[in-house]
Every structure is written in structure tokens, then in C-alpha cells.
Design an enzyme around this catalytic site. Sequence first.
Site, PDB file in Angstrom:
ATOM      1  N   GLY A  15       2.386  -3.649  -0.721  1.00 31.62           N
ATOM      2  CA  GLY A  15       1.034  -3.958  -1.233  1.00 31.62           C
ATOM      3  C   GLY A  15       1.128  -5.010  -2.335  1.00 31.62           C
ATOM      4  O   GLY A  15       2.035  -4.953  -3.156  1.00 31.62           O
ATOM      5  N   ARG A  76       4.323  -5.753   5.592  1.00 27.19           N
ATOM      6  CA  ARG A  76       5.089  -4.527   5.832  1.00 27.19           C
ATOM      7  C   ARG A  76       5.885  -4.794   7.102  1.00 27.19           C
ATOM      8  O   ARG A  76       5.363  -5.354   8.055  1.00 27.19           O
ATOM      9  CB  ARG A  76       4.163  -3.330   5.962  1.00 27.19           C
ATOM     10  CG  ARG A  76       3.425  -3.071   4.654  1.00 27.19           C
ATOM     11  CD  ARG A  76       2.885  -1.669   4.522  1.00 27.19           C
ATOM     12  NE  ARG A  76       2.703  -1.337   3.106  1.00 27.19           N
ATOM     13  CZ  ARG A  76       1.583  -1.543   2.413  1.00 27.19           C
ATOM     14  NH1 ARG A  76       0.527  -2.053   2.999  1.00 27.19           N
ATOM     15  NH2 ARG A  76       1.515  -1.223   1.139  1.00 27.19           N
ATOM     16  N   ASP A 107       7.705   1.163  -4.264  1.00 27.35           N
ATOM     17  CA  ASP A 107       8.766   2.115  -3.940  1.00 27.35           C
ATOM     18  C   ASP A 107       9.412   1.845  -2.574  1.00 27.35           C
ATOM     19  O   ASP A 107      10.633   1.854  -2.435  1.00 27.35           O
ATOM     20  CB  ASP A 107       8.130   3.511  -3.969  1.00 27.35           C
ATOM     21  CG  ASP A 107       9.178   4.582  -4.029  1.00 27.35           C
ATOM     22  OD1 ASP A 107       9.952   4.576  -4.997  1.00 27.35           O
ATOM     23  OD2 ASP A 107       9.235   5.405  -3.094  1.00 27.35           O
ATOM     24  N   THR A 129       3.249  -3.085  -8.322  1.00 29.07           N
ATOM     25  CA  THR A 129       2.249  -2.306  -7.580  1.00 29.07           C
ATOM     26  C   THR A 129       1.171  -1.874  -8.565  1.00 29.07           C
ATOM     27  O   THR A 129       1.479  -1.563  -9.715  1.00 29.07           O
ATOM     28  CB  THR A 129       2.849  -1.057  -6.894  1.00 29.07           C
ATOM     29  OG1 THR A 129       1.782  -0.151  -6.578  1.00 29.07           O
ATOM     30  CG2 THR A 129       3.839  -0.311  -7.761  1.00 29.07           C
ATOM     31  N   ASP A 131      -0.336   0.813  -8.478  1.00 32.17           N
ATOM     32  CA  ASP A 131      -0.413   2.273  -8.545  1.00 32.17           C
ATOM     33  C   ASP A 131       0.383   2.910  -9.688  1.00 32.17           C
ATOM     34  O   ASP A 131       0.199   4.092  -9.984  1.00 32.17           O
ATOM     35  CB  ASP A 131       0.063   2.880  -7.223  1.00 32.17           C
ATOM     36  CG  ASP A 131      -0.723   2.357  -6.033  1.00 32.17           C
ATOM     37  OD1 ASP A 131      -1.934   2.136  -6.202  1.00 32.17           O
ATOM     38  OD2 ASP A 131      -0.139   2.169  -4.957  1.00 32.17           O
ATOM     39  N   ASP A 133       3.313   3.911  -9.574  1.00 30.33           N
ATOM     40  CA  ASP A 133       3.934   5.106  -8.997  1.00 30.33           C
ATOM     41  C   ASP A 133       5.437   4.935  -8.743  1.00 30.33           C
ATOM     42  O   ASP A 133       5.996   5.597  -7.879  1.00 30.33           O
ATOM     43  CB  ASP A 133       3.214   5.484  -7.682  1.00 30.33           C
ATOM     44  CG  ASP A 133       3.299   4.391  -6.631  1.00 30.33           C
ATOM     45  OD1 ASP A 133       3.719   3.271  -6.956  1.00 30.33           O
ATOM     46  OD2 ASP A 133       2.938   4.661  -5.471  1.00 30.33           O
ATOM     47  N   ARG A 175      -2.652   5.611  -4.268  1.00 35.89           N
ATOM     48  CA  ARG A 175      -1.860   6.315  -3.246  1.00 35.89           C
ATOM     49  C   ARG A 175      -1.705   7.790  -3.643  1.00 35.89           C
ATOM     50  O   ARG A 175      -2.701   8.444  -3.861  1.00 35.89           O
ATOM     51  CB  ARG A 175      -0.516   5.624  -3.021  1.00 35.89           C
ATOM     52  CG  ARG A 175      -0.671   4.239  -2.431  1.00 35.89           C
ATOM     53  CD  ARG A 175       0.448   3.881  -1.518  1.00 35.89           C
ATOM     54  NE  ARG A 175       1.631   3.499  -2.274  1.00 35.89           N
ATOM     55  CZ  ARG A 175       2.659   2.841  -1.749  1.00 35.89           C
ATOM     56  NH1 ARG A 175       2.641   2.514  -0.485  1.00 35.89           N
ATOM     57  NH2 ARG A 175       3.692   2.528  -2.467  1.00 35.89           N
TER      58      ARG A 175
HETATM   59  P1  ADP Z   1       5.526  -0.718  -1.194  1.00 38.98           P
HETATM   60  O1  ADP Z   1       6.718  -1.540  -1.532  1.00 38.98           O
HETATM   61  O2  ADP Z   1       4.270  -1.289  -1.764  1.00 38.98           O
HETATM   62  O3  ADP Z   1       5.771   0.741  -1.530  1.00 38.98           O
HETATM   63  P2  ADP Z   1       5.866  -0.104   1.656  1.00 38.98           P
HETATM   64  O4  ADP Z   1       6.131   1.333   1.417  1.00 38.98           O
HETATM   65  O5  ADP Z   1       4.956  -0.463   2.772  1.00 38.98           O
HETATM   66  O6  ADP Z   1       5.275  -0.846   0.375  1.00 38.98           O
HETATM   67  O7  ADP Z   1       7.285  -0.822   1.922  1.00 38.98           O
HETATM   68  C1  ADP Z   1       7.365  -2.209   2.152  1.00 38.98           C
HETATM   69  C2  ADP Z   1       8.436  -2.507   3.151  1.00 38.98           C
HETATM   70  O8  ADP Z   1       9.708  -2.062   2.648  1.00 38.98           O
HETATM   71  C3  ADP Z   1       8.314  -1.790   4.500  1.00 38.98           C
HETATM   72  O9  ADP Z   1       7.476  -2.451   5.378  1.00 38.98           O
HETATM   73  C4  ADP Z   1       9.731  -1.816   5.020  1.00 38.98           C
HETATM   74  O10 ADP Z   1      10.045  -3.069   5.573  1.00 38.98           O
HETATM   75  C5  ADP Z   1      10.537  -1.666   3.734  1.00 38.98           C
HETATM   76  N1  ADP Z   1      10.925  -0.248   3.567  1.00 38.98           N
HETATM   77  C6  ADP Z   1      10.160   0.786   3.175  1.00 38.98           C
HETATM   78  N2  ADP Z   1      10.843   1.940   3.165  1.00 38.98           N
HETATM   79  C7  ADP Z   1      12.098   1.639   3.585  1.00 38.98           C
HETATM   80  C8  ADP Z   1      13.290   2.383   3.791  1.00 38.98           C
HETATM   81  N3  ADP Z   1      13.331   3.701   3.577  1.00 38.98           N
HETATM   82  N4  ADP Z   1      14.384   1.716   4.245  1.00 38.98           N
HETATM   83  C9  ADP Z   1      14.352   0.389   4.466  1.00 38.98           C
HETATM   84  N5  ADP Z   1      13.258  -0.367   4.279  1.00 38.98           N
HETATM   85  C10 ADP Z   1      12.150   0.226   3.845  1.00 38.98           C
END
Ligand code: ADP
Length: 324
Positions: A15, A76, A107, A129, A131, A133, A175
Site C-alpha cells: 500500500g 502487490r 509488513d 504505511t 497504518d 502497524d 487494517r
Molecule cells: P504491505 O507491504 O503494505 O504490508 P503486502 O502485504 O501486500 O503490503 O505485501 C507487499 C508484497 O510483499 C506482496 O505482494 C508480496 O510480493 C510481498 N510479500 C508479502 N508477504 C510476503 C512473504 N511472506 N514472503 C515473500 N514476499 C512477501
Amino acid sequence: MADAQKTIGVLTSGGDSPGMNAAIRAVVRSGIAADMRVVGIKRGYHGLINGDVTEMNLRSVSDIIHQGGTILYTARSPEFQTEAGMQKAIRVCEEYHISGLAVIGGDGSFRGASALSAHGVPCVGIPGTIDNDIAASEYTIGFDTAVNTAMDMVDRLRDTMESHDRCSVVEVMGRKAGWIALETAIAVGATAVLVPEIPCDLEKELIPRILRIQKTGKRHYIIVVAEGAGNTTEIANLIADKTSIETRATVLGHVQRGGSPTVRDRMIASEMGYHAVELLAAGQGDRVVAMKDNRVVDYDIYKALEMTKPFDKKMYQISNTINI
Ligand code: ADP
């Protein structure tokens, strides 16, 4: 490229949040100042897998410190979470001689960065982010701007609620975290705040609280609900049913993710971006930049992902005590 010159990459992922551009700018300019070549990777891990890599220079980050969103775009990428996707990402890093990567995101992006680090590409995470969080950091870039936007929006709602003696149930983002809700509630003096971290029995706690406050002569009410704390429309309907107060539900949504970053977000993004480059220039990867006791620090990325952040129960208590 001179053989001896080290190349680092920067990307934004997950995000978006206001202040990401200020962080990109800090990484690019600090990297160049440290005599490194800096490349920008567009659309997060999706772009990394597909080789969407652009050379950055001092001018490619001009006039962005005040802009929301991210000039590198974000995405993503489910593919990045597969071994084949990871191998493609590693090949692109090799092709562009990327020996360190600054990952600005939340995260999930940090989990991606830790996976990439474990595969031999040193990454440094920068918390971005709205959030707030990320467990390892007291603060995440974008939070202050988002809360200020939410406060401004609720102030506007308040004007019309006041004129009509109504109750306004406002859903803010976050979230699974209640930080935006908590700070917004305090800033607007909301009658109640609902957060996922502290369960609230609506019939036994929320409704009696509104009725109690109504008896003191109050005629309009603002209830701030974190997106992870319940269904805003159902909460509004329940309040209308049980109190006979005309109640409206409003979901603020993505307006909270946009806009020009506040001073706080620009400052922290600049400092964190600079700090990340100091680490990468010193050959350190597998780290995350974080805020601790109002200072920028860094942690081992794997340990950071295991950390927990206690919710601010004292501020919640303060909100419940003085917002009556
Ligand atoms: P944010 O970083 O805002 O928390 P997301 O949770 O959508 O957003 O994560 C962003 C991207 O990071 C995902 O689309 C994926 O490519 C990568 N990602 C998320 N979790 C994992 C994981 N456990 N292992 C590897 N890559 C991950």
C-alpha cells in the site's frame, strides 16, 4: 558504470503512503553522495521480477518531496512469493549489479525483503504505511498525514452532525490495527473509539455509554471505528435502533492514503532514507530501519519480524475519560 562503483536499488511496495516520495528522494541523493549508483525499480517486487529498472540521478527525484503517492509506483506481487518469482528477482539483481536494496513498504514488503535477503540480496526495509502497524517501529511513514486527513474529514462531518443533532459513525483505515482510529478519536474528541486491539461489547458498553453521555445534555456524537473493529453500517444501525438518535455511517476510505505529506512524514522519511543508505554503503543488509524512543535505529530484519508492539492502552483510557 565504473567497475568499482557499487549499485543499490530502491523500490516501494504494498500500500502506498504519503512520504514515500520523500524517502525515495533521500535514498537516491544519499546514495549518490556516498558515490554509489542508484537504480529505481518500478511497481515493487512485480517490477523487480520483470526488470523494470531505471537509472536514478539527482534530478530524477526533484520536486517530489511534497507529493503523496510514489513516483516509483507500487504493486502487490503474488509471483514474488513463489520460488520461480524469487529466482527471476535474483537474476535481475545480478543483471543490474544490484548489491543492496532499500524496500519502502509495510509488513508484507518487509517479509518479502527478508526472503530476498535470505537468498543473498542484502535488503534494508524502510517502514512506509499509513497504518502504523509495523511491530518493530514506533512510527511508520505516512501515519501522521493520514491521521491529519482523517481529523480534517471528521471535523467537517462534525459541523453537519452538530447542526442536526445526529450521531456519526466514521470508519477509518488501519487494517488490523487501531492506531489511526485512536489518534483520530483523540484529535476530534470522539464520544467512543472502537479498535481491534480492545474488544468492545456494543450492547453492554457502547450503547450505555452513549445513553449516559446523552443524559449530560450532549446532542451530537462521533464514533470512530477502525476498519478492523467491526461493520460500520451495522454499528450505526444498532445505535439508531437502541438510542433513537439519527445515525449516519461514513467510510473515509482511500482519501486517507493520499495528499501532501506533513512535516513529520517528510522529516522522518528523509532521516530513514538516509539511514538506510548508511547501512547499505557500509555493506550491511538484512536490516530494517525503525523508530525507537523518537530516534531512528535499525534492527536485524528477521528479529524485527518477530517483534510485537503493544497497543497504547493509556491513550485509549484517556480518550474514554475525557471524550464524554
Ligand atoms: P504491505 O507491504 O503494505 O504490508 P503486502 O502485504 O501486500 O503490503 O505485501 C507487499 C508484497 O510483499 C506482496 O505482494 C508480496 O510480493 C510481498 N510479500 C508479502 N508477504 C510476503 C512473504 N511472506 N514472503 C515473500 N514476499 C512477501
